[in-house]
Write a protein that holds these residues in place. Structure first.
Motif: not given
Lengths: 373, 640
Positions: A239, A241-246, A280, B60-62, B64-65, B68
């Motif tokens: 979560t 990692v994913g919520s960090g976005g670009w 990312w 994960l970050q793009v 699935k952004y 999350y």
């Protein structure tokens, strides 16, 4: 030219001479320093801007650099000569830690009064050194009969560490030993055989695992089955990692780490903090840095003066890379949670110092490469 | 293959050191190439792995952004409902009758305790009072709530308990002492039957209320004013969006909408008057209701015996509840609203007005009271209360001395349906519409009523006893005071209300002039009002009046006593001579003041008040109930 240098060393002023002989690979050093800088930045954020913690890490980095630079100036022949003794001493300590070791749940630490010491840490260096020493004394590439004693030398410390129990470290050390074998030019058929044996050994290993270790694997396979218990770490890390976005939430702005959802944000899961706060782009930058250091290390190792230098150097840098992969894969949910820190970035002293020593050895091997060219 | 072996051999031969302890320098080109290939392979693996990892993080970050991010927000953002503070209830002088008092409750977060729940409860039992019932409800709540939410163990800890827990809180993780506001009724039992009380929200309440608005609310009005005005008293709950950490602790408030407190209610009730009523009633069971005829404002609404509503707020103990239930005087019963009594002679003024309006009687028609009344062609005799009768009497005497025979005759002349229609104009037989729940309608009998209710035809004899308010007639104290207020106002009065229109924001509409009371489709004649009032004044103030004992020389009071039979006497039998309380008649009295010459007397400067009193098993209306009415009126009129 040689004789002139010797002459100068006898008659000239010593400090200047010493300074003149001091050489390290600037690229590798720069890479390590950049990692440390990234580590300080991430730890500052992950520790809730705890300056005391930051100072401690700074001191550890200082010690690590000192160890690295000192070792880098050491002639590789000393390393070679010490290898068996180092290995024997390590085995002794690993035996000792099983008897008198301390630690919660597992006995991993030796309390020496003034400092606490993890013998397993020293095997990260001793094992590849010993294997490189052994193999370099035999015919290369090694045949079946030279592989077997090498494997024995590898399995002994791994077994001692695995029963502590510290499966993660045991696997990492086994990996570093296998890397030495790989760089010895061992025939592919042996590697294939080893791989098959490994796959066949999975059920056996499973039966030998502790329940908490099995749970970690189970949780890894299906984290949602126990979202508040074992699965928590994986879910929260992904979560983050994913919520960090670009481009991330911004430095010091990560909610997952600052609100304590992320377990151990400044140690094993620091990559999740970086991913959450710098997105990312931050992750890619870190991976690029690690790849650069590894490739540079491989290049340096490939220029080693002898087979010992090449095997040891390559194995050490690939072990470093191995750590990076295991940690980042764990943080992103690709591997089960094993206690492997992110090299040179995670908070913690022994790992950084061991890694720095590895870099020091690599630099030393490179510095004394030119004998045959 | 052979060449390779040869090369290896050469390598060893070429070893410059010649000692096997030193590794061979890499001079074998084939080996060098092989090792270089390995390094190259490693480099390729490094690059591929890094690419794969970068891809994983990108995944994960793009793509699935969103998933999350929302999960991360769900993690940290919580919506906390903020309970509104309940409106206070005041009497007409501004005295607080229902207050909010700060209190502390003991809560346990099951997830955070460091020992077993049983051990913890044992530990806590040494510090706070925990009885079986408390533990039982706690275990019920424990099962119904998720482990990370606080479960209430005890409400309303006393100061010592709070202090003891506060000191030891550090070693009792998961135990929390939470401040909250609880309802408090400072006058305890005095207003119970009118204010009602609040209690914990039950499953039944849950089904009907607006869950959104009650998310943080602990209490709901269970009865009385608290229940009737629940929407006004409750207010709107607010919310707070907070950021919490993994332990659920609030880190910061992101946005907040304050709760809107419930409205404060200013009731028309009067503390002093209520108190005087309770005092006058003493330990007897009964009810007192008083109102202002001009505005419909209720001043007193008291039912005795009463009980302490504070017991109910946090859940009454079963012992206390059993005691209330088994009390033969039935304290839980609200006599003012739900007590149905035979009105007896208190109905006489209204019957007189009906008869006058329907011209069934003249003011000076002379009746001869022999103490006995018979319907034509009937053997059955109906008695007067005075043996031998009152002699030659007129309608006015019928009220003053409560001559039954006159009213037997009037009822006969009117017939039950006219009687019903006339009395219904005074509000009998229907709930008056007070702002409280649970009011009963009583019974105002008619042919249609009996047919519908009992499926029987009406008998003429039943009309006769209806003339003195007996038989099927059932009224409530509230209906009585409402009707009495009409006598005082000589017009229909506003519906008795605890929160009258005057206490609400004034409406710009012109107050309508009071409509005349219509009986038989005609407004009641002023002289008829006058006759009845004079008669009722004489009840109190004349030497022959039944309630002369309560006359005051300070004010003129109009009244009428009544006696409701508990056990109907067998015809011709002796009056039941008994000390047995439960066999005694109920005593009733209705009154208003000022009346007579003092009506409209500005010197008094007090608005007229109407009172109805019932004293259960009190005996005669004038002896038991009239003094209570007088005490209330006196308190009202002679207040400085």
């Amino acid at each position: 030219m040689m004789s002139r240098a010797l002459e100068q060393s006898r008659g000239g002023r010593l400090p200047q001479r010493w300074w003149a002989q001091f050489r390290v690979d600037g690229w590798l050093l720069a890479g390590v320093l950049l990692l440390m800088a990234a580590g300080l930045l991430a730890i500052y954020s992950a520790s809730e801007q705890n300056l005391a913690l930051l100072y401690r890490q700074l001191i550890r980095y200082g010690i690590a650099l000192l160890v690295m630079l000192t070792l880098s100036q050491l002639h590789p022949r000393y390393l070679r000569i010490w290898s068996p003794w180092f290995y024997a001493g390590m085995l002794l300590l690993l035996g000792l830690v099983l008897v008198v070791g301390s630690g919660t749940g597992a006995s991993r630490w030796l309390d020496l009064g003034v400092l606490r010491f993890q013998p397993a840490e020293s095997s990260k260096l001793a094992v590849p050194m010993m294997l490189a020493w052994t193999l370099s004394r035999l015919q290369l590439p090694p045949g079946l009969f030279s592989v077997l004693p090498a494997l024995l030398l590898l399995l002994l410390p791994c077994a001692l560490i695995a029963v502590q129990p510290d499966l993660g470290t045991a696997i990492m050390i086994a990996g570093s030993g296998l890397l030495v074998l790989f760089f010895s030019g061992i025939a592919w058929r042996y590697m294939l055989a080893a791989a098959l044996t490994g796959v066949a050994a999975v059920p056996v290993v499973w039966s030998l695992l502790h329940e908490y270790q099995r749970n970690r694997v189970r949780t890894f396979l299906d984290p949602e089955s126990d979202p508040l218990g074992q699965g928590w770490n994986i879910i929260q890390s992904m979560t983050a990692v994913g919520s960090g976005g670009w481009h991330g939430k911004g430095w010091l702005q990560g909610t997952q780490s600052h609100l304590e959802f992320l377990p151990e944000p400044h140690t094993d899961f620091i990559m999740a903090v970086i991913a959450e706060e710098f997105g990312w782009f931050g992750v890619a930058l870190m991976l690029l840095l690690y790849a650069g250091i590894t490739l540079r290390g491989l290049y340096l190792a490939a220029q080693g003066r002898d087979s010992f230098a090449r095997m040891l150097g390559s194995a050490l840098i690939m072990t470093f890379f191995f750590y990076v992969v295991v940690n980042t894969a764990m943080v992103s949910g690709l591997l089960p949670v094993v206690g492997v820190p992110l090299p040179m970035v995670s908070y913690g002293g022994s790992s950084a110092v061991t890694l720095a020593a590895g870099f020091g050895i690599l630099l030393s091997l490179y510095k004394h490469r030119k004998i045959w060219s | 293959m052979a060449g390779r072996r040869k090369a290896r051999f050469q390598e060893r031969m070429l070893d410059p050191s010649g000692r096997s302890s030193r590794p061979a320098l890499v001079q074998d080109h084939e080996l060098r190439a092989r090792l270089l290939r390995r390094s190259l392979l490693a480099a390729i693996v490094v690059l591929m792995t890094m690419l794969a990892l970068a891809g994983r993080y990108w995944y994960l970050q793009v793509p699935k952004y969103q998933q999350y991010v929302s999960r991360s927000n769900d993690n940290r953002l919580r919506l906390h409902a903020l309970p509104p503070s309940r409106g206070l209830i005041y009497d007409r002088q501004g005295v607080v009758l229902a207050d909010n008092r700060p209190a502390y409750r003991l809560e346990i977060v099951p997830e955070r305790i460091d020992r077993s729940m049983d051990e913890l409860l044992q530990e806590l039992a040494q510090r706070v009072r925990l009885n079986e019932a408390t533990l039982k409800t706690f275990r019920q709540r424990l099962r119904a709530q998720p482990a990370f939410t606080p479960v209430v163990l005890r409400y309303d800890l006393n100061e010592q308990e709070v202090a003891r827990l506060a000191v030891e809180r550090f070693r009792l993780p998961g135990v929390e002492i939470t401040p909250y506001l609880t309802r408090y009724y400072p006058f305890a039992s005095l207003f119970t039957h009118v204010l009602g009380y609040v209690g914990r929200i039950s499953a039944a309440d849950q089904a009907t209320l607006d869950r959104q608005n009650y998310r943080a609310t602990n209490y709901i009005g269970k009865s009385g004013v608290e229940a009737y005005y629940e929407p006004q008293l409750h207010g709107r709950s607010g919310f707070q969006q907070v950021e919490t950490n993994a332990a659920g602790r609030v880190v910061r408030v992101i946005r907040q909408q304050d709760a809107i407190s419930g409205d404060n209610l200013h009731l028309s009730l009067d503390l002093q008057l209520q108190r005087s009523a309770a005092l006058a009633l003493g330990d007897r069971a009964g009810a007192v209701v008083a109102m202002l005829p001009a505005s419909g404002e209720l001043l007193v609404l008291y039912s005795a015996p009463s009980y302490d509503p504070n017991l109910f707020i946090n859940g009454i103990s079963s012992n206390d509840y059993q005691a209330l239930l088994s009390n033969p005087l039935r304290p839980l019963f609200n006599r003012a609203l739900q007590g149905g009594y035979e009105p007896g002679s208190t109905l006489k003024p209204f019957i007189a007005l009906t008869a006058l309006a329907l011209q069934a009687v003249d003011a000076d028609e002379v009746f001869v009271s022999t103490g006995e009344y018979r319907l034509p062609n009937s053997e059955r005799s109906y008695r007067d209360w005075k043996r031998g009768g009152h002699g030659r009497v007129v309608l006015r005497d019928g009220i003053v001395q409560s001559v039954n025979t006159i009213f037997y005759e009037l009822a006969r002349r009117l017939g039950i349906d006219n009687l019903h229609d006339g009395l219904s104009q005074f509000g009998f037989g229907a709930p008056v519409g007070v702002d409280l729940h649970g009011e009963i309608s009583g019974v105002l009998p008619s042919r249609a009523w009996k047919q519908a209710r009992l499926g029987e035809v009406w008998f003429p004899g039943e009309t006769v006893i209806s003339g003195i308010g007996q038989g099927y007639n059932v009224v409530t104290p509230l209906q009585l005071v409402h009707a009495t207020a009409m006598l005082a106002a000589r017009a229909p009065v506003p519906t008795p209300q605890l929160r009258p229109a005057s206490a609400q924001p004034p409406t710009p509409a012109e107050p309508a002039s009071p409509a005349a009371l219509l009986l038989n489709g005609q407004p009641v004649q002023p002289q008829h009002w006058q006759l009845v009032e004079q008669a009722m004044v004489d009840v109190v103030h004349s030497s022959t009046g039944t309630a002369r004992a309560v006359a005051s020389d300070q004010f003129i009071m109009a009244g009428k006593s009544g006696t409701a039979q508990v056990y109907s006497r067998v015809q011709g039998a002796e009056l039941l001579e008994t000390d047995q309380r439960e066999l005694q008649d109920h005593a009733l009295f209705i009154a208003y003041a000022p009346a007579g010459q003092s009506r409209g007397d500005r010197a008094l400067a007090r608005p007229a008040i109407a009172v109805a009193v019932v004293v259960e098993h009190g005996g005669g209306g004038s002896t038991a109930a009239a003094p209570v009415a007088r005490a209330v009126i006196e308190n009202w009129l002679q207040r400085p």
